[in-house]
Enzyme design. Structure first.
Site, mmCIF file in Angstrom:
data_model
loop_
_atom_site.group_PDB
_atom_site.id
_atom_site.type_symbol
_atom_site.label_atom_id
_atom_site.label_comp_id
_atom_site.label_asym_id
_atom_site.label_seq_id
_atom_site.Cartn_x
_atom_site.Cartn_y
_atom_site.Cartn_z
ATOM 1 N N LYS A 11 0.844 -1.195 0.000
ATOM 2 C CA LYS A 11 0.000 0.000 0.000
ATOM 3 C C LYS A 11 0.876 1.240 0.000
ATOM 4 O O LYS A 11 2.034 1.184 0.416
ATOM 5 C CB LYS A 11 -0.939 0.009 1.207
ATOM 6 C CG LYS A 11 -0.282 -0.409 2.492
ATOM 7 C CD LYS A 11 -1.308 -0.728 3.560
ATOM 8 C CE LYS A 11 -0.730 -1.586 4.670
ATOM 9 N NZ LYS A 11 -0.845 -3.017 4.432
ATOM 10 N N SER A 39 -1.977 6.413 13.958
ATOM 11 C CA SER A 39 -1.186 5.548 13.090
ATOM 12 C C SER A 39 -2.117 4.633 12.304
ATOM 13 O O SER A 39 -3.333 4.643 12.503
ATOM 14 C CB SER A 39 -0.199 4.738 13.940
ATOM 15 O OG SER A 39 -0.917 3.893 14.816
ATOM 16 N N TYR A 40 -1.537 3.837 11.434
ATOM 17 C CA TYR A 40 -2.312 2.970 10.545
ATOM 18 C C TYR A 40 -3.299 2.100 11.332
ATOM 19 O O TYR A 40 -2.904 1.370 12.248
ATOM 20 C CB TYR A 40 -1.336 2.094 9.754
ATOM 21 C CG TYR A 40 -1.985 1.343 8.632
ATOM 22 C CD1 TYR A 40 -2.415 2.019 7.503
ATOM 23 C CD2 TYR A 40 -2.179 -0.018 8.699
ATOM 24 C CE1 TYR A 40 -3.019 1.344 6.470
ATOM 25 C CE2 TYR A 40 -2.779 -0.707 7.669
ATOM 26 C CZ TYR A 40 -3.201 -0.007 6.560
ATOM 27 O OH TYR A 40 -3.810 -0.685 5.544
ATOM 28 N N PRO A 41 -4.591 2.179 11.000
ATOM 29 C CA PRO A 41 -5.592 1.547 11.872
ATOM 30 C C PRO A 41 -5.867 0.070 11.615
ATOM 31 O O PRO A 41 -6.697 -0.504 12.290
ATOM 32 C CB PRO A 41 -6.852 2.371 11.591
ATOM 33 C CG PRO A 41 -6.684 2.841 10.190
ATOM 34 C CD PRO A 41 -5.216 2.970 9.932
#
Length: 862
Positions: A10, A335-337
DNA sequence: GCAAGGTC
């Protein structure tokens, strides 16, 4: 200089990995697909100086589907989906143009390093990427290894650099196991779904679900909800008895004691014990036990725990929570969940993250205390190797985040602070009493230090009265003894949080897909979300699950997923052959499917009880063109018309209102037209129930109304009501809505554009003549004498709604007009393409004018 | 129109 092409799963990871590897020196640009970025830098690679080019995909590049003709539900027997129907890989998200993007960026590159997530799905994506770029790589090194796989277990400097130094190769077997999973899910899910849907929708009129779906994850998910429902239904309340004793010492100290036998289920027995206790006048202290106890600070936050708390404490559903979390992430607040990891990476700067929260009035005191007195070491969690736990990334206020955004952010932040706080400590005191020969206990808790519960007040120890200090052998006065009758209570419906835990425990879905499965069973009307986010199965959900239990319980048990996964793991480990496993498992499910089809009467018996036959549903609306009897309009999802005489069902457009259209008939099949209108946009058009499912002309598709019909003479067709090219979309035609007066309008027959015009006009018609300059059909407008806005005493005017200066103020083109080639200024598309309806045989830009109407008809009939 | 899995 050679180039190394690198791909992450990603965009966010491509950025962080390239930043680590280039030590912050890379340059970045956006890719042409708008979603991915390319990060470039130079450095050393196997002893040479090279250029690194790092980018990413967005998850899977490809998705699996049946080839086109097997997607026709009317012509394909679902049983064919198990083996006969061929599958093909299609681009997962055509809008992203991922294959072209990868090829454009990888063209001429010399080496490839694959940085996809280190799980089986990631391994599968490796091969999707390779499939796309192999043809465009530089192939001049025949004997040299050029394709590498980086294996990393966290996004930290050391881990990423180590991965770069120890490159391996992609694992074909793991990728194949995912291919097998995809094919199994597709074939099994679609076969059962299509069969059930067609079978039951053809029979019952009030199912209220546009799809009766089945899937290896969604069905067990529903199963959990129905299992709880069954427990509630079969629950028989049982009476039981407890002895309650109240004792005191002096005036202030009164205690209620718990009986050590807890309860008895026989009144006589209870009475007997009561009599024994009643013989005493006092309660004697037998022992006092004091124990220091701790409530542990939480583990670092991962996705599933966040979803659980959001549902149970914030009342936010998983799907919504993920949307909110994603927004907080892209705006840089958290931050990235999406992560399974509950362990902070070794180099995670906990103090820096904490310092950012020092000035937030909601928790600044706790944060400042931790910063000055020292933080606690977080508990050891699980490192799943994906992303760090969810943490706040910068300070925020309620006003900048909005309600739900703030509530989720507040929880994430409080949770983070709690993980570096101290455990909550309290003293538990238990005093054991004897009254006659029976034993009783009294327990109390005294808080020693709040620890993390200071920032998570909902976890704090309730302030109970501290127990009196007393000594062994001491005697309390027995004030009251009672035998209380109580009843056992049924469990409540499953909370969403409990469901998430069950799914996690049984391996149903992943952190990313759990919200999707729950959402699915809600949308399909199998369960409803009740207060407290409890999931209550609907009649449909209950009947389905009971039917599966009756026919083949494995279809709904959570074990089915894990059994399949066991098989898939054999492929991943190289212990079994891809084709054999696929064949073996498909074969089992094919048999299950046939058995299910043969036994469907068992499920049908249950359906009959709850639902009404289609012939008995709905109200008469429009006449069938075949038998000229009234068809019934069934409003429940999916709304449709049913002719009970012909036993035919005709689909209708969804999400709108359906009325009879002036008893007008379609000239082709004599079905009475109905008028569809949408609530919000106020768009409406007539349609023929038969043509809607059976397109009459070669250039028409299923699902088209009269506003897309190319009938050359019918007064309701596009040919007669179309005005000109849509002002927004590519292929749409603005079509006059004859039912819209006095707030007349034209609406695009493809997109949602609606243009109002000639308000309060007496009559509006579309002329057969075209505009000289833009080829749109002219419109004839009649106004009443008194109200006419036309110049002079005119009451009628014919002109082009786009070009005629007289009409300029009477047509609300406004913002839409800006996008229209005519109003954009300059030449635009005008030269190449007129505005005319195009399809109209007489149109200048279109076909040559046929000689007569019959010829026109002949040209259009198939 | 269907599954589940990635992610935007």
């Amino acid at each position: 200089m050679k180039t190394v092409f690198m791909v992450a799963e990603k965009p966010s990871l491509a950025q962080s990995i390239s930043k680590i590897l280039s030590r912050g020196s890379c340059t970045s640009r956006k890719g042409f697909n708008g979603a991915c970025s390319i990060h470039e830098y130079s450095g050393g690679f196997s002893g040479q100086n090279v250029r690194f080019k790092m980018t990413s995909v967005c998850g899977h590049v490809m998705t699996l589907d049946f080839i086109g003709k097997y997607n026709n539900w009317d012509k394909v027997d679902p049983a064919e989906l198990f083996s006969k129907a061929p599958t093909e890989k299609k681009e997962a998200n055509p809008k992203l143009n991922m294959v072209k993007f990868l090829q454009a960026e990888a063209r001429g590159c010399d080496y490839v390093v694959l940085w996809l997530d280190c799980d089986k799905e990631g391994e599968n994506i490796c091969f999707e990427v390779l499939e796309a770029i192999m043809p465009v790589l530089n192939k001049s090194y025949a004997n040299e290894k050029t394709i590498f796989r980086a294996k990393f277990s966290s996004i930290t400097d050391t881990d990423i650099c180590n991965a770069m130094n120890r490159l391996g190769e992609p694992n074909r077997n793991e990728a194949l196991s995912v291919d097998a999973r995809q094919e199994l899910d597709l074939r099994i899910g679609c076969a059962f779904t299509r069969f059930q849907t067609k079978y039951f929708q053809g029979k019952y009129g009030n199912l209220d679900s546009s799809l009766i779906s089945f899937g290896p994850c969604q069905t067990p998910t529903l199963g959990f909800c129905v299992e709880r429902h069954d427990k509630i239904q079969s629950f028989k309340p049982e009476p039981y008895w407890i002895i309650q004793a109240k004792v005191s010492k002096g005036k202030e100290l009164a205690l209620t004691l718990d009986w050590d036998r807890v309860r008895v289920f026989d009144r006589e027995v209870g009475q007997m014990f009561l009599n024994i206790v009643k013989t005493a006048r006092e309660a004697k202290v037998e022992s006092i036990i004091k124990k220091e106890k701790a409530k542990q600070r939480p583990l670092a936050l991962n996705t599933v725990e966040m979803l659980r708390v959001a549902s149970s404490a914030l009342g936010m559903g998983p799907q919504h929570t993920m949307q909110v979390a994603e927004r907080l992430y892209t705006q840089g607040y958290i931050s990235y969940p999406r992560t399974e990891t509950t362990h902070y990476p070794e180099n995670f700067d906990l103090k820096a993250a904490l310092r950012q929260q020092a000035n937030n009035p909601f928790w600044s005191e706790s944060v400042k205390a931790l910063l000055s007195e020292g933080i606690n070491r977080p508990r050891k969690g699980n490192d799943a190797g994906d992303h760090p736990p969810i943490t706040p990334m910068r300070s925020a206020t309620e006003s900048e985040l909005g309600s739900d955004g703030w509530r989720l952010y507040e929880y994430i932040t409080r949770h983070f602070i709690a993980t570096v706080s101290y455990d909550c400590k309290y003293l538990q005191t238990s005093i054991a009493f004897s009254i006659s020969s029976e034993n009783f206990t009294c327990t109390g808790k005294t808080l020693l230090s709040a620890g993390f519960t200071e920032v998570m007040p909902w976890q704090s120890i309730a302030k109970e009265e501290s127990l009196p200090s007393c000594e062994r052998g001491e005697v309390f006065v027995l004030d009251e003894v009672k035998l209380l009758e109580k009843q056992t209570n049924p469990p409540d419906y499953l909370t969403e949080a409990e469901l998430i835990s069950l799914m996690e425990k049984h391996g149903i879905g992943t952190d990313a897909s759990i919200p999707v499965h729950i959402n699915n069973i809600c949308q399909r009307n199998y369960v409803t979300v009740e207060s407290g986010r409890r999931l209550k199965p609907t009649n449909l959900g209950i009947v389905l699950v009971h039917g599966y239990y009756k026919i083949d319980a494995e279809l709904v048990l959570p074990t089915i997923r894990s059994a399949v996964e066991k098989q898939l793991n054999l492929i991943a480990q190289g212990k079994a052959n891809f084709k054999q496993v696929l064949q073996f498992t498909l074969d089992i499910f094919k048999r299950k499917f046939h058995y299910f089809v043969d036994s469907i009467a068992g499920l049908d018996e249950l359906m009959e009880v709850s639902f009404s036959p289609i012939a008995a549903t709905g109200k008469p609306l429009s006449r069938c063109g075949k038998c000229h009897r009234f068809m019934k309009y069934i409003q429940a999802k999916p709304s449709r018309l049913h002719c009970s005489h012909c036993d035919e069902t005709y689909s209708l457009p969804q999400n709108g209102a359906i009325k009879l259209y002036k008893e007008l008939r379609c000239p082709l099949d004599e079905f009475e037209l109905v008028l569809w209108s949408s609530g919000s946009r106020g768009k409406s058009y007539p349609l023929c129930p038969y043509c809607y499912s059976n397109p009459p002309f070669r250039d028409m598709k299923k699902g088209m109304g009269c506003n897309e019909c190319t009938h050359p003479t019918c007064q309701h067709s596009l040919n007669n009501l179309g005005i000109g090219q849509c002002v927004e979309c590519e292929h749409g035609v603005m079509t006059f809505d004859t039912t819209s007066g006095p707030k007349w309008k034209m609406a695009c027959n493809k997109c949602n554009v609606v243009v109002h015009f000639f308000e309060n006009a007496h009559k509006v018609r579309v002329s057969s003549d075209c505009c000289e300059s833009c080829e749109a059909s002219l419109v004839i407008v009649d106004f009443n004498k008194a109200k006419s806005p036309l110049p002079g005493d005119e009451t009628q005017h014919t002109g082009c709604v786009f070009c005629d200066p007289v009409f300029q103020d009477l047509v609300e083109l406004k913002h839409a007009a800006m996008k229209h080639p005519m109003h954009r200024g300059g030449q635009g598309r005008r030269q190449g393409r007129g505005r005319g309806r195009g399809r109209r045989p007489g149109g200048r830009g279109g076909l040559k004018k046929p000689k007569d109407k019959m010829a026109a008809l002949a040209a259009y009939f198939v």
